[in-house]
Design a protein around this motif. Structure first.
Motif, PDB file in Angstrom:
ATOM      1  N   VAL A  29      22.500 -63.266   5.032  1.00 41.72           N
ATOM      2  CA  VAL A  29      21.807 -62.153   4.382  1.00 41.72           C
ATOM      3  C   VAL A  29      21.823 -62.376   2.874  1.00 41.72           C
ATOM      4  O   VAL A  29      22.888 -62.447   2.275  1.00 41.72           O
ATOM      5  CB  VAL A  29      22.483 -60.806   4.738  1.00 41.72           C
ATOM      6  N   PRO A  30      20.644 -62.508   2.259  1.00 42.65           N
ATOM      7  CA  PRO A  30      20.606 -62.722   0.812  1.00 42.65           C
ATOM      8  C   PRO A  30      21.164 -61.516   0.061  1.00 42.65           C
ATOM      9  O   PRO A  30      20.991 -60.374   0.483  1.00 42.65           O
ATOM     10  CB  PRO A  30      19.110 -62.887   0.497  1.00 42.65           C
ATOM     11  N   ALA A  31      21.828 -61.801  -1.045  1.00 38.36           N
ATOM     12  CA  ALA A  31      22.376 -60.721  -1.874  1.00 38.36           C
ATOM     13  C   ALA A  31      21.226 -59.860  -2.396  1.00 38.36           C
ATOM     14  O   ALA A  31      20.158 -60.365  -2.731  1.00 38.36           O
ATOM     15  CB  ALA A  31      23.161 -61.314  -3.033  1.00 38.36           C
ATOM     16  N   ALA A  32      21.474 -58.561  -2.441  1.00 42.71           N
ATOM     17  CA  ALA A  32      20.456 -57.617  -2.916  1.00 42.71           C
ATOM     18  C   ALA A  32      21.152 -56.380  -3.463  1.00 42.71           C
ATOM     19  O   ALA A  32      22.268 -56.059  -3.062  1.00 42.71           O
ATOM     20  CB  ALA A  32      19.514 -57.239  -1.783  1.00 42.71           C
ATOM     21  N   THR A  33      20.461 -55.700  -4.356  1.00 37.74           N
ATOM     22  CA  THR A  33      20.961 -54.423  -4.871  1.00 37.74           C
ATOM     23  C   THR A  33      19.950 -53.337  -4.522  1.00 37.74           C
ATOM     24  O   THR A  33      18.730 -53.578  -4.564  1.00 37.74           O
ATOM     25  CB  THR A  33      21.171 -54.462  -6.397  1.00 37.74           C
ATOM     26  N   PRO A  34      20.430 -52.144  -4.169  1.00 37.94           N
ATOM     27  CA  PRO A  34      19.509 -51.044  -3.865  1.00 37.94           C
ATOM     28  C   PRO A  34      18.610 -50.745  -5.064  1.00 37.94           C
ATOM     29  O   PRO A  34      19.025 -50.866  -6.211  1.00 37.94           O
ATOM     30  CB  PRO A  34      20.440 -49.866  -3.574  1.00 37.94           C
ATOM     31  N   GLY A  65       4.887 -56.904  -3.755  1.00 47.95           N
ATOM     32  CA  GLY A  65       6.175 -57.460  -4.127  1.00 47.95           C
ATOM     33  C   GLY A  65       7.421 -56.661  -3.776  1.00 47.95           C
ATOM     34  O   GLY A  65       8.525 -57.173  -3.881  1.00 47.95           O
ATOM     35  N   LYS A  66       7.277 -55.428  -3.365  1.00 46.99           N
ATOM     36  CA  LYS A  66       8.455 -54.616  -3.027  1.00 46.99           C
ATOM     37  C   LYS A  66       9.085 -55.158  -1.736  1.00 46.99           C
ATOM     38  O   LYS A  66       8.391 -55.652  -0.850  1.00 46.99           O
ATOM     39  CB  LYS A  66       8.046 -53.162  -2.849  1.00 46.99           C
ATOM     40  N   VAL A  67      10.416 -55.049  -1.645  1.00 47.50           N
ATOM     41  CA  VAL A  67      11.144 -55.486  -0.451  1.00 47.50           C
ATOM     42  C   VAL A  67      11.959 -54.312   0.068  1.00 47.50           C
ATOM     43  O   VAL A  67      12.664 -53.647  -0.691  1.00 47.50           O
ATOM     44  CB  VAL A  67      12.084 -56.674  -0.758  1.00 47.50           C
ATOM     45  N   TYR A  68      11.844 -54.057   1.371  1.00 42.92           N
ATOM     46  CA  TYR A  68      12.651 -53.039   2.033  1.00 42.92           C
ATOM     47  C   TYR A  68      13.588 -53.736   3.001  1.00 42.92           C
ATOM     48  O   TYR A  68      13.140 -54.509   3.851  1.00 42.92           O
ATOM     49  CB  TYR A  68      11.785 -52.045   2.811  1.00 42.92           C
ATOM     50  N   ARG A  69      14.871 -53.459   2.879  1.00 40.89           N
ATOM     51  CA  ARG A  69      15.855 -54.019   3.807  1.00 40.89           C
ATOM     52  C   ARG A  69      16.136 -52.975   4.878  1.00 40.89           C
ATOM     53  O   ARG A  69      16.421 -51.817   4.581  1.00 40.89           O
ATOM     54  CB  ARG A  69      17.132 -54.381   3.059  1.00 40.89           C
ATOM     55  N   ASN A  70      16.040 -53.409   6.134  1.00 42.66           N
ATOM     56  CA  ASN A  70      16.344 -52.533   7.256  1.00 42.66           C
ATOM     57  C   ASN A  70      17.586 -53.080   7.943  1.00 42.66           C
ATOM     58  O   ASN A  70      17.554 -54.176   8.500  1.00 42.66           O
ATOM     59  CB  ASN A  70      15.172 -52.470   8.230  1.00 42.66           C
ATOM     60  N   GLU A  71      18.668 -52.317   7.852  1.00 39.46           N
ATOM     61  CA  GLU A  71      19.891 -52.702   8.553  1.00 39.46           C
ATOM     62  C   GLU A  71      19.931 -51.908   9.844  1.00 39.46           C
ATOM     63  O   GLU A  71      20.056 -50.681   9.832  1.00 39.46           O
ATOM     64  CB  GLU A  71      21.123 -52.430   7.702  1.00 39.46           C
ATOM     65  N   LEU A  72      19.785 -52.619  10.959  1.00 36.62           N
ATOM     66  CA  LEU A  72      19.787 -51.962  12.261  1.00 36.62           C
ATOM     67  C   LEU A  72      21.139 -51.309  12.500  1.00 36.62           C
ATOM     68  O   LEU A  72      22.178 -51.840  12.083  1.00 36.62           O
ATOM     69  CB  LEU A  72      19.489 -52.974  13.365  1.00 36.62           C
ATOM     70  N   PRO A  73      21.171 -50.161  13.157  1.00 33.23           N
ATOM     71  CA  PRO A  73      22.448 -49.475  13.392  1.00 33.23           C
ATOM     72  C   PRO A  73      23.389 -50.266  14.297  1.00 33.23           C
ATOM     73  O   PRO A  73      24.601 -50.113  14.212  1.00 33.23           O
ATOM     74  CB  PRO A  73      22.060 -48.151  14.041  1.00 33.23           C
ATOM     75  N   TYR A  74      22.838 -51.123  15.152  1.00 27.34           N
ATOM     76  CA  TYR A  74      23.637 -51.934  16.080  1.00 27.34           C
ATOM     77  C   TYR A  74      23.101 -53.358  16.091  1.00 27.34           C
ATOM     78  O   TYR A  74      21.932 -53.600  15.800  1.00 27.34           O
ATOM     79  CB  TYR A  74      23.573 -51.360  17.507  1.00 27.34           C
ATOM     80  N   LYS A 118      17.054 -47.035   8.482  1.00 32.15           N
ATOM     81  CA  LYS A 118      16.207 -46.614   7.361  1.00 32.15           C
ATOM     82  C   LYS A 118      15.789 -47.841   6.564  1.00 32.15           C
ATOM     83  O   LYS A 118      16.415 -48.899   6.636  1.00 32.15           O
ATOM     84  CB  LYS A 118      16.955 -45.632   6.477  1.00 32.15           C
ATOM     85  N   PHE A 119      14.724 -47.696   5.801  1.00 29.95           N
ATOM     86  CA  PHE A 119      14.185 -48.768   4.969  1.00 29.95           C
ATOM     87  C   PHE A 119      14.702 -48.584   3.547  1.00 29.95           C
ATOM     88  O   PHE A 119      14.300 -47.648   2.854  1.00 29.95           O
ATOM     89  CB  PHE A 119      12.656 -48.744   5.009  1.00 29.95           C
ATOM     90  N   GLN A 120      15.609 -49.464   3.135  1.00 26.20           N
ATOM     91  CA  GLN A 120      16.215 -49.386   1.819  1.00 26.20           C
ATOM     92  C   GLN A 120      15.482 -50.318   0.858  1.00 26.20           C
ATOM     93  O   GLN A 120      15.467 -51.524   1.064  1.00 26.20           O
ATOM     94  CB  GLN A 120      17.695 -49.814   1.902  1.00 26.20           C
ATOM     95  N   PRO A 121      14.833 -49.775  -0.194  1.00 27.31           N
ATOM     96  CA  PRO A 121      14.220 -50.682  -1.165  1.00 27.31           C
ATOM     97  C   PRO A 121      15.326 -51.461  -1.881  1.00 27.31           C
ATOM     98  O   PRO A 121      16.352 -50.882  -2.236  1.00 27.31           O
ATOM     99  CB  PRO A 121      13.468 -49.750  -2.120  1.00 27.31           C
ATOM    100  N   VAL A 122      15.113 -52.763  -2.039  1.00 24.76           N
ATOM    101  CA  VAL A 122      16.110 -53.616  -2.678  1.00 24.76           C
ATOM    102  C   VAL A 122      15.457 -54.572  -3.667  1.00 24.76           C
ATOM    103  O   VAL A 122      14.268 -54.871  -3.565  1.00 24.76           O
ATOM    104  CB  VAL A 122      16.919 -54.444  -1.640  1.00 24.76           C
ATOM    105  N   LYS A 123      16.260 -55.025  -4.592  1.00 27.81           N
ATOM    106  CA  LYS A 123      15.904 -56.136  -5.464  1.00 27.81           C
ATOM    107  C   LYS A 123      16.756 -57.292  -5.001  1.00 27.81           C
ATOM    108  O   LYS A 123      17.995 -57.219  -5.003  1.00 27.81           O
ATOM    109  CB  LYS A 123      16.207 -55.809  -6.919  1.00 27.81           C
ATOM    110  N   LEU A 124      16.095 -58.369  -4.551  1.00 25.65           N
ATOM    111  CA  LEU A 124      16.825 -59.540  -4.072  1.00 25.65           C
ATOM    112  C   LEU A 124      17.374 -60.313  -5.268  1.00 25.65           C
ATOM    113  O   LEU A 124      16.701 -60.431  -6.306  1.00 25.65           O
ATOM    114  CB  LEU A 124      15.916 -60.439  -3.246  1.00 25.65           C
ATOM    115  N   ALA A 125      18.596 -60.850  -5.111  1.00 21.65           N
ATOM    116  CA  ALA A 125      19.185 -61.678  -6.152  1.00 21.65           C
ATOM    117  C   ALA A 125      18.398 -62.978  -6.247  1.00 21.65           C
ATOM    118  O   ALA A 125      17.911 -63.505  -5.241  1.00 21.65           O
ATOM    119  CB  ALA A 125      20.648 -61.953  -5.830  1.00 21.65           C
TER     120      ALA A 125
END
Length: 128
Positions: A29-34, A65-74, A118-125
């Motif tokens: 998983v690439p590093a990212a900040t919310p 260019g926006k990125v949304y990270r989705n972390e599945l609950p399981y 949920k879809f979390q907007p992130v800035k990828l490192a």
């Protein structure tokens, strides 16, 4: 004759180990900040592509260019290996209440189905 077989066996073992390491690194998983509050839905027509990172994380790269990270609950078994999924929705949005289905190949068959988060907007490192 036996001496020639041992180096070939060692080479085959190293090749499979490096192929496994490459697959594992690709799923890291690439590093990212919310970058703002998480949202429930994204417009399907705005999704440019997706990148699967293991069995639990999908980055949705949007047009513009926006990125949304989705972390599945399981964990979603085999998602990280197959790196592809399908979904069905009756609206033009993909939402946290929707379910994705892993696509297995070959032949193209359906694997496990898993809920989205949920879809979390992130800035990828930036890569070094």
């Amino acid at each position: 004759m036996m001496r020639a077989i041992l180096p070939l066996a060692a080479l085959a073992l190293m090749t499979s180990a490096s192929a496994l390491a490459a697959k594992t690194d690709r799923n890291a998983v690439p590093a990212a900040t919310p970058d703002g509050p998480a949202i429930d839905c994204v417009q399907i027509s705005a999704i440019r592509d997706t990148r699967v990172h293991g069995d639990k994380v999908i980055d949705f790269h949007m047009r513009g260019g926006k990125v949304y990270r989705n972390e599945l609950p399981y964990q979603c078994s085999s998602l990280g290996f197959e790196e592809r999924f399908s979904y069905q929705t009756s609206i033009n949005r993909l939402c946290s209440v929707d379910v994705i289905t892993v696509l297995r190949n070959p032949p193209l068959t359906q694997g496990p189905s898993c809920g989205l988060g949920k879809f979390q907007p992130v800035k990828l490192a930036r890569k070094k």
